[in-house]
Design a protein around this motif. Sequence first.
Motif, PDB file in Angstrom:
ATOM      1  N   ARG A  80      23.893 -19.984   6.391  1.00 39.43           N
ATOM      2  CA  ARG A  80      25.106 -20.295   5.627  1.00 39.43           C
ATOM      3  C   ARG A  80      25.513 -19.124   4.737  1.00 39.43           C
ATOM      4  O   ARG A  80      26.699 -18.840   4.591  1.00 39.43           O
ATOM      5  N   ASN A  81      24.552 -18.449   4.144  1.00 40.29           N
ATOM      6  CA  ASN A  81      24.868 -17.323   3.267  1.00 40.29           C
ATOM      7  C   ASN A  81      25.360 -16.107   4.044  1.00 40.29           C
ATOM      8  O   ASN A  81      26.146 -15.313   3.534  1.00 40.29           O
ATOM      9  N   VAL A  82      24.904 -15.954   5.260  1.00 42.01           N
ATOM     10  CA  VAL A  82      25.282 -14.807   6.085  1.00 42.01           C
ATOM     11  C   VAL A  82      26.604 -15.057   6.812  1.00 42.01           C
ATOM     12  O   VAL A  82      27.331 -14.119   7.133  1.00 42.01           O
ATOM     13  N   ALA A  83      26.941 -16.311   7.061  1.00 39.03           N
ATOM     14  CA  ALA A  83      28.075 -16.662   7.920  1.00 39.03           C
ATOM     15  C   ALA A  83      29.392 -16.042   7.467  1.00 39.03           C
ATOM     16  O   ALA A  83      30.126 -15.479   8.290  1.00 39.03           O
ATOM     17  N   ALA A  84      29.733 -16.154   6.205  1.00 36.27           N
ATOM     18  CA  ALA A  84      31.028 -15.642   5.736  1.00 36.27           C
ATOM     19  C   ALA A  84      31.131 -14.133   5.959  1.00 36.27           C
ATOM     20  O   ALA A  84      32.149 -13.631   6.437  1.00 36.27           O
ATOM     21  N   ASP A  85      30.075 -13.410   5.621  1.00 34.90           N
ATOM     22  CA  ASP A  85      30.083 -11.962   5.819  1.00 34.90           C
ATOM     23  C   ASP A  85      30.146 -11.620   7.301  1.00 34.90           C
ATOM     24  O   ASP A  85      30.871 -10.705   7.707  1.00 34.90           O
ATOM     25  N   LEU A  86      29.401 -12.349   8.101  1.00 31.33           N
ATOM     26  CA  LEU A  86      29.389 -12.098   9.540  1.00 31.33           C
ATOM     27  C   LEU A  86      30.775 -12.332  10.146  1.00 31.33           C
ATOM     28  O   LEU A  86      31.258 -11.526  10.946  1.00 31.33           O
ATOM     29  N   LYS A  87      31.436 -13.408   9.744  1.00 34.38           N
ATOM     30  CA  LYS A  87      32.789 -13.674  10.242  1.00 34.38           C
ATOM     31  C   LYS A  87      33.731 -12.537   9.852  1.00 34.38           C
ATOM     32  O   LYS A  87      34.510 -12.068  10.689  1.00 34.38           O
ATOM     33  N   ALA A  88      33.668 -12.117   8.606  1.00 34.40           N
ATOM     34  CA  ALA A  88      34.553 -11.043   8.153  1.00 34.40           C
ATOM     35  C   ALA A  88      34.308  -9.753   8.933  1.00 34.40           C
ATOM     36  O   ALA A  88      35.254  -9.077   9.350  1.00 34.40           O
ATOM     37  N   ARG A  89      33.047  -9.423   9.140  1.00 35.87           N
ATOM     38  CA  ARG A  89      32.731  -8.196   9.889  1.00 35.87           C
ATOM     39  C   ARG A  89      33.208  -8.266  11.324  1.00 35.87           C
ATOM     40  O   ARG A  89      33.775  -7.323  11.857  1.00 35.87           O
ATOM     41  N   LEU A  90      32.939  -9.386  11.991  1.00 35.92           N
ATOM     42  CA  LEU A  90      33.298  -9.519  13.398  1.00 35.92           C
ATOM     43  C   LEU A  90      34.806  -9.631  13.601  1.00 35.92           C
ATOM     44  O   LEU A  90      35.346  -9.096  14.570  1.00 35.92           O
ATOM     45  N   ASN A  91      35.504 -10.316  12.694  1.00 38.67           N
ATOM     46  CA  ASN A  91      36.960 -10.417  12.795  1.00 38.67           C
ATOM     47  C   ASN A  91      37.624  -9.081  12.474  1.00 38.67           C
ATOM     48  O   ASN A  91      38.693  -8.790  12.994  1.00 38.67           O
ATOM     49  N   ASN A  92      36.994  -8.291  11.600  1.00 37.67           N
ATOM     50  CA  ASN A  92      37.443  -6.928  11.311  1.00 37.67           C
ATOM     51  C   ASN A  92      38.937  -6.876  10.995  1.00 37.67           C
ATOM     52  O   ASN A  92      39.695  -6.128  11.626  1.00 37.67           O
ATOM     53  N   ASN A  93      39.367  -7.697  10.029  1.00 42.21           N
ATOM     54  CA  ASN A  93      40.777  -7.750   9.612  1.00 42.21           C
ATOM     55  C   ASN A  93      41.724  -7.992  10.782  1.00 42.21           C
ATOM     56  O   ASN A  93      42.786  -7.392  10.868  1.00 42.21           O
ATOM     57  N   GLY A  94      41.323  -8.852  11.694  1.00 43.74           N
ATOM     58  CA  GLY A  94      42.166  -9.196  12.827  1.00 43.74           C
ATOM     59  C   GLY A  94      42.058  -8.245  14.010  1.00 43.74           C
ATOM     60  O   GLY A  94      42.629  -8.495  15.063  1.00 43.74           O
ATOM     61  N   ARG A  95      41.349  -7.154  13.839  1.00 48.34           N
ATOM     62  CA  ARG A  95      41.215  -6.175  14.929  1.00 48.34           C
ATOM     63  C   ARG A  95      40.127  -6.574  15.916  1.00 48.34           C
ATOM     64  O   ARG A  95      40.055  -6.028  17.012  1.00 48.34           O
ATOM     65  N   GLY A  96      39.256  -7.493  15.537  1.00 46.48           N
ATOM     66  CA  GLY A  96      38.174  -7.909  16.420  1.00 46.48           C
ATOM     67  C   GLY A  96      37.044  -6.908  16.433  1.00 46.48           C
ATOM     68  O   GLY A  96      36.992  -5.986  15.615  1.00 46.48           O
ATOM     69  N   THR A  97      36.149  -7.094  17.361  1.00 47.76           N
ATOM     70  CA  THR A  97      34.955  -6.258  17.459  1.00 47.76           C
ATOM     71  C   THR A  97      34.733  -5.855  18.904  1.00 47.76           C
ATOM     72  O   THR A  97      34.869  -6.666  19.818  1.00 47.76           O
ATOM     73  N   ARG A  98      34.377  -4.606  19.083  1.00 48.68           N
ATOM     74  CA  ARG A  98      34.040  -4.088  20.407  1.00 48.68           C
ATOM     75  C   ARG A  98      32.673  -4.641  20.789  1.00 48.68           C
ATOM     76  O   ARG A  98      31.712  -4.547  20.022  1.00 48.68           O
ATOM     77  N   VAL A  99      32.564  -5.228  21.973  1.00 47.39           N
ATOM     78  CA  VAL A  99      31.334  -5.855  22.426  1.00 47.39           C
ATOM     79  C   VAL A  99      30.900  -5.205  23.729  1.00 47.39           C
ATOM     80  O   VAL A  99      31.712  -5.007  24.630  1.00 47.39           O
ATOM     81  N   GLU A 100      29.627  -4.861  23.816  1.00 51.17           N
ATOM     82  CA  GLU A 100      29.064  -4.371  25.077  1.00 51.17           C
ATOM     83  C   GLU A 100      28.273  -5.504  25.694  1.00 51.17           C
ATOM     84  O   GLU A 100      27.410  -6.098  25.060  1.00 51.17           O
ATOM     85  N   ILE A 101      28.578  -5.791  26.960  1.00 55.19           N
ATOM     86  CA  ILE A 101      27.936  -6.892  27.669  1.00 55.19           C
ATOM     87  C   ILE A 101      27.163  -6.311  28.845  1.00 55.19           C
ATOM     88  O   ILE A 101      27.730  -5.642  29.700  1.00 55.19           O
ATOM     89  N   ASN A 102      25.864  -6.571  28.853  1.00 56.27           N
ATOM     90  CA  ASN A 102      25.023  -6.111  29.952  1.00 56.27           C
ATOM     91  C   ASN A 102      24.887  -7.247  30.965  1.00 56.27           C
ATOM     92  O   ASN A 102      24.646  -8.388  30.588  1.00 56.27           O
ATOM     93  N   PRO A 103      25.043  -6.935  32.242  1.00 57.87           N
ATOM     94  CA  PRO A 103      25.029  -7.994  33.258  1.00 57.87           C
ATOM     95  C   PRO A 103      23.669  -8.657  33.401  1.00 57.87           C
ATOM     96  O   PRO A 103      22.659  -8.182  32.889  1.00 57.87           O
ATOM     97  N   VAL A 104      23.691  -9.754  34.136  1.00 57.69           N
ATOM     98  CA  VAL A 104      22.481 -10.507  34.406  1.00 57.69           C
ATOM     99  C   VAL A 104      21.447  -9.607  35.083  1.00 57.69           C
ATOM    100  O   VAL A 104      21.789  -8.705  35.860  1.00 57.69           O
ATOM    101  N   ASN A 105      20.188  -9.843  34.789  1.00 53.99           N
ATOM    102  CA  ASN A 105      19.102  -9.127  35.443  1.00 53.99           C
ATOM    103  C   ASN A 105      18.982  -9.657  36.862  1.00 53.99           C
ATOM    104  O   ASN A 105      18.722 -10.830  37.077  1.00 53.99           O
TER     105      ASN A 105
END
Length: 171
Positions: A80-105
């Motif tokens: 709960r204490n981390v959630a607000a900060d995590l949301k703000a970081r990931l939303n990045n002022n509406g710009r979103g976050t770059r995500v790298e996705i590695n395929p299934v093994n």
Amino acid sequence: MATSIPMSWPHDQGCQTLTERGLAARLNYLTKSDAGYEAMDRAGAHVSPRTLMAWLAEERSPNKANLARLDAAYWDLRRRNVAADLKARLNNNGRGTRVEINPVNQGGVEQKYRRDLAPRSINVRGVWDRAVDAWMDDDQEELDAVWDEVLDLIGSDYDGYSFVSSVGWSA
């Protein structure tokens, strides 16, 4: 040398130990705010003020059931204490976050059926509040729904990323 107190961790990961220092840290974290007491209440850690004071003073130790409840309360409050900060970081002022996705093994797939799938990098917007809330609530169904929305952004090779090895992000 710290004495170890047997501790059963969530998700049946086997018997671990929680040092007295670890217990003291959790108790201090939980008793510093009303939110900590609320987390203990949600976790079912209902003890008298006298018992709690004895634990804080290290005069007595909680039993195994209360250790598990205190650990659950601690991680609930941390989320709960981390959630607000995590949301703000990931939303990045509406710009979103770059995500790298590695395929299934594909190690268990016969060679003739394996596909050449490279890690994908995409910018993800608009799902982070739901994703963090689902993580906080341990709602796997909602996390799957959010992941399906992210997969729609990938386009081709959708199924190659339905079950992934890892997801990494940076803000």
